[in-house]
Design a protein around this motif. Sequence first.
Motif, PDB file in Angstrom:
ATOM      1  N   SER A  19      28.594  48.867  45.821  1.00  0.00           N
ATOM      2  CA  SER A  19      27.431  48.967  44.931  1.00  0.00           C
ATOM      3  C   SER A  19      26.115  49.211  45.658  1.00  0.00           C
ATOM      4  N   LYS A  20      26.126  49.318  46.967  1.00  0.00           N
ATOM      5  CA  LYS A  20      24.862  49.423  47.700  1.00  0.00           C
ATOM      6  C   LYS A  20      24.168  50.778  47.511  1.00  0.00           C
ATOM      7  N   ASN A  30      21.205  47.993  55.969  1.00  0.00           N
ATOM      8  CA  ASN A  30      20.372  47.111  56.785  1.00  0.00           C
ATOM      9  C   ASN A  30      20.307  45.748  56.093  1.00  0.00           C
ATOM     10  N   ASP A  31      19.779  44.757  56.796  1.00  0.00           N
ATOM     11  CA  ASP A  31      19.778  43.387  56.278  1.00  0.00           C
ATOM     12  C   ASP A  31      18.957  43.264  54.994  1.00  0.00           C
ATOM     13  N   THR A  32      17.841  43.980  54.922  1.00  0.00           N
ATOM     14  CA  THR A  32      16.994  43.904  53.724  1.00  0.00           C
ATOM     15  C   THR A  32      17.718  44.449  52.502  1.00  0.00           C
ATOM     16  N   LYS A  33      18.360  45.605  52.681  1.00  0.00           N
ATOM     17  CA  LYS A  33      19.075  46.221  51.562  1.00  0.00           C
ATOM     18  C   LYS A  33      20.261  45.355  51.139  1.00  0.00           C
ATOM     19  N   ASP A  34      20.998  44.807  52.128  1.00  0.00           N
ATOM     20  CA  ASP A  34      22.144  43.954  51.800  1.00  0.00           C
ATOM     21  C   ASP A  34      21.711  42.727  51.009  1.00  0.00           C
ATOM     22  N   ALA A  35      20.604  42.115  51.422  1.00  0.00           N
ATOM     23  CA  ALA A  35      20.115  40.929  50.707  1.00  0.00           C
ATOM     24  C   ALA A  35      19.742  41.271  49.269  1.00  0.00           C
ATOM     25  N   ARG A  36      19.120  42.436  49.069  1.00  0.00           N
ATOM     26  CA  ARG A  36      18.733  42.849  47.719  1.00  0.00           C
ATOM     27  C   ARG A  36      19.970  43.101  46.852  1.00  0.00           C
TER      28      ARG A  36
END
Length: 332
Positions: A19-20, A30-36
Amino acid sequence: MKQEDIPVVLVNPHHVRKSKELDDNSPTKNDTKDARVIGKLVLDGRYTEPKLPEGVYAELRILMNQSDRLNKDLTRSKGRIHNWLDRYFPEHTRVFKNWEGKASLITLSCFPLPQDVVNAGEEHIAKEWKKEVQRSVGLKRAQLLVRTAKKSIGITAGVNAARIELAELLEHYAMLSRQIDELMKQVEEELTLVPGAQAMLTTPCVGVKTVAGLYAEIGDLTGYAHPQQIIRHAGLSLKENSSGQHKGETTIIKRGRSRLRAILYKTVLILVPKNAKFRALHQYLTTRRDNPLKKKQSLIALCGKLVRILFKLGQKQQDYDASKVLGPYRET
């Protein structure tokens, strides 16, 4: 976190990967996108609440994990001993079909090389065997061993180092075997504390490793309302790949606890040839008129049958009843 009454949830990493790209249509990671992405999945309710093992179930999981590691080490140790025999005494297995037998291990410890066997002689070898083994080996076997050693084609160089190498391999093998035996005794003791475990053990061809491995992977049975939940947990649910008039092959999803799936499959491989009811059910599934299954498909279906049987035995704490396995329809 649980002690502070903070709810703990788990987002499937597979869902994150799939779903990213929905928001930015980009495979960037990246970590920011994964967290979102993870945050949005949680908000949408696309998560599970993990059931962390506690008490005896946590003990069993740790013990069975250690058992798997020890058995892998033991397999490697056996392979190294086989390698040594192939190099220095390949004829050893002609005399001893099972090199792990007592007489074979005594021979490898006291007379590892062919020249050691020849120098010791038949009577001395037979005398050493009789200290530990009273039956099945004697002077005739010792004579065969000496004759075989005289004709050996094994490597004759570096024999001193070869003796040291084998001694270390046998010591490691003995240590692992002893640790596994001690570990399984502890597993048996822990199983006595699990409600329903003894009822599961009444199933023919289902032993301590199967039951302990099952509880180690799924935890307390009271956390499941239906055996189908355990089947999904093992990754044995079916998936289909079809579109329009094309109908793809139906396979299992293999998403879940792979160790649980392996335990069930290995147990079924033993049940089919040795348990009359499972053998009859396998025969029915592979030869029925409507939708006959291939042999491996039948084995997978029997994994689900085994889960349902063990779930009922463990939940109701009833002993195995062979008359209820096939049911009245298949009995006929």
